[in-house]
Design a protein around this motif. Sequence first.
Motif, PDB file in Angstrom:
ATOM      1  N   LEU A 176       3.963   2.956 -11.515  1.00 52.78           N
ATOM      2  CA  LEU A 176       3.717   1.920 -10.527  1.00 52.78           C
ATOM      3  C   LEU A 176       3.795   0.533 -11.149  1.00 52.78           C
ATOM      4  CD1 LEU A 176       0.636   3.625  -8.874  1.00 52.78           C
ATOM      5  CD2 LEU A 176       2.824   3.236  -7.728  1.00 52.78           C
ATOM      6  N   GLY A 177       4.364  -0.411 -10.396  1.00 53.63           N
ATOM      7  CA  GLY A 177       4.364  -1.805 -10.796  1.00 53.63           C
ATOM      8  C   GLY A 177       3.342  -2.584  -9.984  1.00 53.63           C
ATOM      9  N   LEU A 178       3.224  -3.853 -10.288  1.00 54.32           N
ATOM     10  CA  LEU A 178       2.224  -4.688  -9.605  1.00 54.32           C
ATOM     11  C   LEU A 178       2.454  -4.758  -8.093  1.00 54.32           C
ATOM     12  CD1 LEU A 178       1.587  -7.696 -12.011  1.00 54.32           C
ATOM     13  CD2 LEU A 178      -0.114  -6.107 -11.083  1.00 54.32           C
ATOM     14  N   SER A 179       3.695  -4.774  -7.672  1.00 53.75           N
ATOM     15  CA  SER A 179       3.935  -4.890  -6.227  1.00 53.75           C
ATOM     16  C   SER A 179       3.452  -3.651  -5.488  1.00 53.75           C
ATOM     17  CB  SER A 179       5.430  -5.121  -5.959  1.00 53.75           C
ATOM     18  OG  SER A 179       6.209  -4.031  -6.446  1.00 53.75           O
ATOM     19  N   GLU A 180       3.732  -2.465  -6.033  1.00 53.04           N
ATOM     20  CA  GLU A 180       3.252  -1.234  -5.394  1.00 53.04           C
ATOM     21  C   GLU A 180       1.728  -1.149  -5.437  1.00 53.04           C
ATOM     22  OE1 GLU A 180       7.392  -0.455  -6.893  1.00 53.04           O
ATOM     23  OE2 GLU A 180       5.543  -1.046  -7.908  1.00 53.04           O
ATOM     24  N   LEU A 181       1.146  -1.507  -6.577  1.00 46.99           N
ATOM     25  CA  LEU A 181      -0.311  -1.459  -6.696  1.00 46.99           C
ATOM     26  C   LEU A 181      -0.977  -2.400  -5.691  1.00 46.99           C
ATOM     27  CD1 LEU A 181      -0.706  -1.364 -10.583  1.00 46.99           C
ATOM     28  CD2 LEU A 181      -1.175   0.497  -8.984  1.00 46.99           C
ATOM     29  N   SER A 182      -0.410  -3.568  -5.533  1.00 44.92           N
ATOM     30  CA  SER A 182      -0.977  -4.529  -4.584  1.00 44.92           C
ATOM     31  C   SER A 182      -0.879  -4.016  -3.155  1.00 44.92           C
ATOM     32  CB  SER A 182      -0.264  -5.873  -4.715  1.00 44.92           C
ATOM     33  OG  SER A 182      -0.462  -6.424  -6.001  1.00 44.92           O
ATOM     34  N   GLU A 183       0.234  -3.382  -2.828  1.00 43.54           N
ATOM     35  CA  GLU A 183       0.384  -2.838  -1.472  1.00 43.54           C
ATOM     36  C   GLU A 183      -0.610  -1.704  -1.233  1.00 43.54           C
ATOM     37  OE1 GLU A 183       3.817  -0.957   1.484  1.00 43.54           O
ATOM     38  OE2 GLU A 183       4.403  -2.037  -0.337  1.00 43.54           O
ATOM     39  N   LEU A 184      -0.799  -0.838  -2.220  1.00 38.41           N
ATOM     40  CA  LEU A 184      -1.781   0.243  -2.080  1.00 38.41           C
ATOM     41  C   LEU A 184      -3.189  -0.330  -1.909  1.00 38.41           C
ATOM     42  CD1 LEU A 184      -0.480   2.765  -4.789  1.00 38.41           C
ATOM     43  CD2 LEU A 184      -0.321   3.010  -2.297  1.00 38.41           C
ATOM     44  N   ARG A 185      -3.531  -1.322  -2.717  1.00 38.01           N
ATOM     45  CA  ARG A 185      -4.835  -1.968  -2.579  1.00 38.01           C
ATOM     46  C   ARG A 185      -5.025  -2.534  -1.184  1.00 38.01           C
ATOM     47  NH1 ARG A 185      -4.621  -7.345  -5.357  1.00 38.01           N
ATOM     48  NH2 ARG A 185      -3.375  -7.622  -3.462  1.00 38.01           N
ATOM     49  N   ASP A 186      -4.006  -3.224  -0.687  1.00 33.24           N
ATOM     50  CA  ASP A 186      -4.110  -3.851   0.633  1.00 33.24           C
ATOM     51  C   ASP A 186      -4.207  -2.817   1.752  1.00 33.24           C
ATOM     52  OD1 ASP A 186      -3.960  -6.241  -0.684  1.00 33.24           O
ATOM     53  OD2 ASP A 186      -1.845  -6.606  -0.206  1.00 33.24           O
ATOM     54  N   ALA A 187      -3.749  -1.586   1.465  1.00 33.59           N
ATOM     55  CA  ALA A 187      -3.846  -0.505   2.447  1.00 33.59           C
ATOM     56  C   ALA A 187      -5.168   0.242   2.349  1.00 33.59           C
ATOM     57  CB  ALA A 187      -2.687   0.467   2.247  1.00 33.59           C
ATOM     58  N   GLY A 188      -6.051  -0.181   1.440  1.00 29.41           N
ATOM     59  CA  GLY A 188      -7.373   0.425   1.332  1.00 29.41           C
ATOM     60  C   GLY A 188      -7.576   1.342   0.154  1.00 29.41           C
ATOM     61  N   TRP A 189      -6.544   1.490  -0.695  1.00 32.05           N
ATOM     62  CA  TRP A 189      -6.690   2.319  -1.885  1.00 32.05           C
ATOM     63  C   TRP A 189      -7.527   1.598  -2.936  1.00 32.05           C
ATOM     64  CZ3 TRP A 189      -2.753   6.225  -3.968  1.00 32.05           C
ATOM     65  CH2 TRP A 189      -2.129   6.924  -2.924  1.00 32.05           C
ATOM     66  N   ASP A 190      -8.190   2.378  -3.794  1.00 29.59           N
ATOM     67  CA  ASP A 190      -8.799   1.845  -5.007  1.00 29.59           C
ATOM     68  C   ASP A 190      -7.790   1.942  -6.141  1.00 29.59           C
ATOM     69  OD1 ASP A 190     -11.357   1.367  -3.886  1.00 29.59           O
ATOM     70  OD2 ASP A 190     -11.861   3.492  -4.098  1.00 29.59           O
ATOM     71  N   VAL A 191      -7.524   0.835  -6.797  1.00 28.08           N
ATOM     72  CA  VAL A 191      -6.692   0.823  -8.004  1.00 28.08           C
ATOM     73  C   VAL A 191      -7.661   0.739  -9.171  1.00 28.08           C
ATOM     74  CG1 VAL A 191      -4.892  -0.385  -9.288  1.00 28.08           C
ATOM     75  CG2 VAL A 191      -4.791  -0.282  -6.778  1.00 28.08           C
ATOM     76  N   ALA A 192      -7.773   1.831  -9.917  1.00 28.08           N
ATOM     77  CA  ALA A 192      -8.874   2.002 -10.863  1.00 28.08           C
ATOM     78  C   ALA A 192      -8.359   2.321 -12.262  1.00 28.08           C
ATOM     79  CB  ALA A 192      -9.801   3.096 -10.355  1.00 28.08           C
ATOM     80  N   SER A 193      -9.302   2.552 -13.181  1.00 24.93           N
ATOM     81  CA  SER A 193      -8.979   2.630 -14.613  1.00 24.93           C
ATOM     82  C   SER A 193      -8.795   4.049 -15.123  1.00 24.93           C
ATOM     83  CB  SER A 193     -10.089   1.967 -15.427  1.00 24.93           C
ATOM     84  OG  SER A 193      -9.856   2.163 -16.817  1.00 24.93           O
ATOM     85  N   HIS A 194      -7.733   4.203 -15.910  1.00 25.29           N
ATOM     86  CA  HIS A 194      -7.492   5.425 -16.689  1.00 25.29           C
ATOM     87  C   HIS A 194      -7.390   5.062 -18.174  1.00 25.29           C
ATOM     88  CE1 HIS A 194      -6.884   9.618 -16.802  1.00 25.29           C
ATOM     89  NE2 HIS A 194      -5.568   9.676 -16.747  1.00 25.29           N
TER      90      HIS A 194
END
Length: 343
Positions: A176-194
Motif C-alpha cells: 500500500l502507498g499513502l494514497s491507498e492508506l488515506s482512502e482506507l482511513r477516510d472510509a473508516g479503516w484503522d491504519v495501524a502499526s506492524h
Amino acid sequence: MDGSVAGDAERTVSGPQSAHLRAGATDSRARIARRFERPIDISDMGIRLSARANRSINPYVQVFDVDGNKINFRAPIRGGLSFQPFDFGISKVGGSPDLSAVEEIRITVWAGEGQAVDVWCDDLALVERSETGTVVVQFDDGNLTDYSEAFPVLEEHGFTASTFVCPGSIGADGKLGLSELSELRDAGWDVASHTVDHEHLSALDEAAQEAQIAGAKDWLVDHGFERGAEYLVYPFGEYDQTTLNLADRYHELSFAGGYPGYGRPTNRHVIQRVSSPDVETATRAIDIAAAYDGITVLFYHQLTANSEPTRSAFASTMSHLADRESNGDLRVVPARDLESIVV
C-alpha cells in the motif's frame, strides 16, 4: 501418565501461592481440577487465567456441565514471561454444554512427546462477556490487496477493517502507498502499526525493539493516521517481556495469535486473533462469537486467486459474517471499538 501439581509461594499474583503444574519428559500431561458441590452458572462469563511458563505452550481450561458436555478454552502462553493475564478463547465444544450448570473446571497442560514443561497458574477468574458477539477483521503487512481486493468486498457489506503496516515498506512493489492508506482511513479503516521493518522483536535488544515500535507509531502520527497509531500487531506473533512493556508504553491495544470467542479482554496487549482462516475455520470462529457473545478477531495477509485463503474464500466468509450480523447475532467493528470493552 500425569505430571505433578504443587503450590508455589514464591511465584504468585494474588493469594499465598500459585499452582505449579509440571509435566516431565515421560508424562503426557499435568492437570488440576475443581469439582463443585453445586453447579455454578457461567453462561454470561469468559475465562481468564494468570499464568507463566518456562516455554511456549497452549494450555486448556476445560469446563464440564452436569451431563459431561464440555467446552475447551485455550490461549497461547509465551515462555519466559512474568505472570500475565490471558483471556481464553474457545477451541472445541463437545456436545451441547449448559454453562448455567457447570460441575467441574480443569486446567490441563499437555507437554508433548518427550518434552517437559512447567506452568504456573494463578487467579483463575470469570470475566463478563459482551452483550452480543463481536467480530473484528484485520490485515497484516500492508499488502496492496487490502485495498484492491478486500476493500470492495467489505464495503459491499458496510464493514470496515484494520490494516497493520510497516512504514519501511510503504509504497514498495505490492504494498500500500499513502494514497491507498488515506482512502482506507477516510472510509473508516484503522491504519495501524506492524512495526517499522517487520523484525522478530524478541530477537532484538530493548533499544532496537523501541526503535521498531516507537518509529512506526511516529510515522503513522506524522502522516495523519493518529487513530490507528494506537494499535500494534507483533510481527510473526512474537513478543517477550520487553515487547509487552514497550507496547504498554506506546499503544492502547496489541494483538497476537490465538483462539476465537473470548470474553471482554483483560490483557490489552495480548489480544488473540485467528490467523488466515479458510472458510470452514472462519465460519466456525464467527459462529462461536455469535453463540457465546464472544470476541473473534480474524486476520488475513495477501488476498489473491492463489493465496491461502483465496479472495473468493474471503468473500464467502464475509457473506456469512454479513448474514449473522443482519440476523442480529453479532456486530462487526474496527479495532478501535475494542478499547471500550477492555476490562
